[in-house]
Design an enzyme around this catalytic site. Structure first.
Site, mmCIF file in Angstrom:
data_model
loop_
_atom_site.group_PDB
_atom_site.id
_atom_site.type_symbol
_atom_site.label_atom_id
_atom_site.label_comp_id
_atom_site.label_asym_id
_atom_site.label_seq_id
_atom_site.Cartn_x
_atom_site.Cartn_y
_atom_site.Cartn_z
ATOM 1 N N CYS A 56 -0.749 3.808 -3.908
ATOM 2 C CA CYS A 56 -2.135 4.298 -3.844
ATOM 3 C C CYS A 56 -2.850 3.542 -2.669
ATOM 4 C CB CYS A 56 -2.879 3.929 -5.174
ATOM 5 S SG CYS A 56 -4.787 3.698 -4.913
ATOM 6 N N CYS A 59 -5.525 1.427 -3.156
ATOM 7 C CA CYS A 59 -5.115 -0.078 -3.712
ATOM 8 C C CYS A 59 -4.598 -0.772 -2.596
ATOM 9 C CB CYS A 59 -3.942 0.212 -4.903
ATOM 10 S SG CYS A 59 -4.430 1.344 -6.219
#
Length: 495
Positions: A56, A59
């Site tokens: 991600c 993230c």
């Protein structure tokens, strides 16, 4: 394997993030999983959990901020993470559907979503407020003085006794709102007397560093107290005439039309210098109260990238003088190109032009292409209305980024779609670089590629395409959504 939590303090922040396990274990971020989440979580009074996936992008962006916050909170709040690709049972149990997801747990029970900022400073300040009581109990005037002498605003309820129903409601509100604001209470009515109140009330103290001659530093709430009424009171008064906008509070301020003065602002090391320009902004702002425009000041260094990308500001624009912008809640942007004068006259002229509708909106746009004869039409911000909002054309518009691998993969399919529909005079297949151009209101572009369909007669209600990215699927979608029967060239498969 995660270390035993018995060596950690009672308050813990758990986060699921994109940090590599080896790195986080060496630092201050605790890693949890299916095998030990419940066992370890119940040992801690407060825990912020961030659910993540290693692939991600958001993230990965959060990772360094999160680690910085973990270092600052070490000894008072523990940060942790859970990898959802390896611990799907835990993530599924708590309804994780996107990454990163952050939630607050208390003694292992899911308490509330974390809605605070995602910078190191923001996480630190938000989680620091999660420690201790929801509302600090103040007994003396010295307690009150010490509590309100803070960088942030303070909300203090003053009540007649511990059995006051208003106190009970106040404490419920403090529990719900403690992430955003600082709360304290007292059963000593004398604490309110010097502020002009002789009965139960709530006092809102604005930060001492923002004290000024244009508004009161303390605002009193005397109305019937409910969680809703107190929330509205705080919302309407906490920021005052001209608050200090930061990375952490900008989203809350931008729910309204907002003028911001950006300059070399530093309330930690130079309060008088920071207030020098703010007072000049406030002097002008005080003349426009109630006109639907709010005001703020901000440190230009904190917003340099945003100013360059969203407002075309050069690194030398304004020098030591404030750089003035207006951003409306609809996303319209304006900049004051005249130099800011110390008497405020140039700012007043800018505001008069704004309210009179004489200002030209600032739009970030690539140049309109001189040649645009390809099957896929290239759209820029300056030509968006002309092409996409053409009242006589159905338009499929792809928002892309040059660095996006998914966009590059889609390119031949999208081109084939445009060739297939090239003979249809009522439909346009288009694309726009959403990094180099402002995305219009009504189009939610969070990732790439993002594709919308703007049909004839419904330009203000574009339809997001969420199907697979194959030619057949695009054509089925357009056949269903288009305002007319499609004219296809060389496509023989039945739709």
């Amino acid at each position: 394997m995660a270390p035993t939590l018995g060596f950690f303090p009672a308050v813990t922040l758990v986060v699921l993030s994109g940090f590599p396990a080896a790195v986080s274990s060496r630092r201050d971020v605790l890693e949890l999983g299916d095998a030990d989440f419940d066992y370890l979580a119940t040992e801690h009074e407060t825990m912020l959990v961030k659910f993540y996936a290693p692939w991600c992008g958001h993230c990965k962006k959060l990772a360094p901020e999160f680690e910085k916050a973990a270092s600052r909170l070490k000894g008072s709040v523990q940060l942790a993470k859970v990898d959802c690709t390896a611990n799907s049972e835990t993530c599924s149990r708590f309804g994780v559907s996107g990454y990163p997801t952050l939630r607050i747990f208390r003694y292992g029970k899911d308490s509330a979503p974390y809605d605070g900022p995602r910078t190191a400073e923001g996480i630190y300040e938000t989680m620091r407020r999660q420690t201790g009581p929801d509302s600090m109990h103040l007994k003396t005037k010295d307690d009150l003085k010490a509590f309100v002498n803070n960088h942030d605003a303070s909300i203090v309820g003053v009540f007649s006794g511990t059995d006051s129903p208003r106190l009970a409601e106040f404490l419920k509100a403090a529990t719900l709102l403690r992430e955003q604001f600082r709360f304290a209470h007292s059963t000593n009515l004398q604490l309110a007397e010097e502020h002009g109140a002789d009965s139960e009330c709530v006092l809102l103290f604005r930060p001492p560093r923002l004290a000024n001659a244009f508004e009161d530093s303390v605002v009193i709430f005397r109305d019937y107290l409910t969680i809703g009424s107190l929330r509205r009171f705080i919302r309407d008064h906490i920021y005052g005439l001209c608050p200090h906008m930061t990375i952490e509070n900008r989203d809350r301020l931008r729910v309204r039309d907002l003028l911001t003065a950006y300059y070399d602002l530093d309330y930690h090391h130079n309060i008088p210098g920071s207030n020098y320009w703010r007072n000049r902004v406030m002097k002008v702002a005080s003349k426009y109260v109630g006109r639907g425009l709010t005001f703020s000041v901000a440190n230009k260094k904190d917003f340099l990238l945003e100013l360059e990308e969203d407002f075309g500001m050069g690194t030398s624009d304004g020098g030591e003088l404030p750089f003035i912008t207006i951003r409306t809640r609809l996303g319209h942007k304006y900049t004051m190109r005249e130099e800011f004068t110390r008497d405020g006259a140039s700012l007043q002229r800018f505001l008069e032009d704004y309210f009179a509708g004489r200002l030209k909106r600032y739009i970030k746009s690539e140049p309109i292409p001189e040649k645009n004869s390809g099957a896929v039409k290239v759209v820029v911000a300056e030509s968006f209305d002309q092409v996409v909002n053409d009242p006589d054309k159905d338009v499929l518009i792809q928002f892309f980024s040059l660095s996006c691998p998914h966009c590059k993969k889609l390119e031949p399919v999208y081109g084939e779609l445009a060739d297939t529909l090239r003979s249809d005079p009522k439909i346009v297949i288009a694309k726009m670089n959403a990094v180099a151009n402002d995305v219009p209101l009504g189009y939610d572009v969070q990732g790439f590629p993002t594709i919308y369909f703007a049909p004839i007669g419904r330009k203000d209600e574009p339809v997001r395409y969420q199907g697979t990215r194959e030619l057949k699927d695009f054509l089925r979608f357009l056949k269903r959504e288009a305002s007319h029967s499609l004219m296809l060239s060389g496509f023989k498969d039945e739709l």
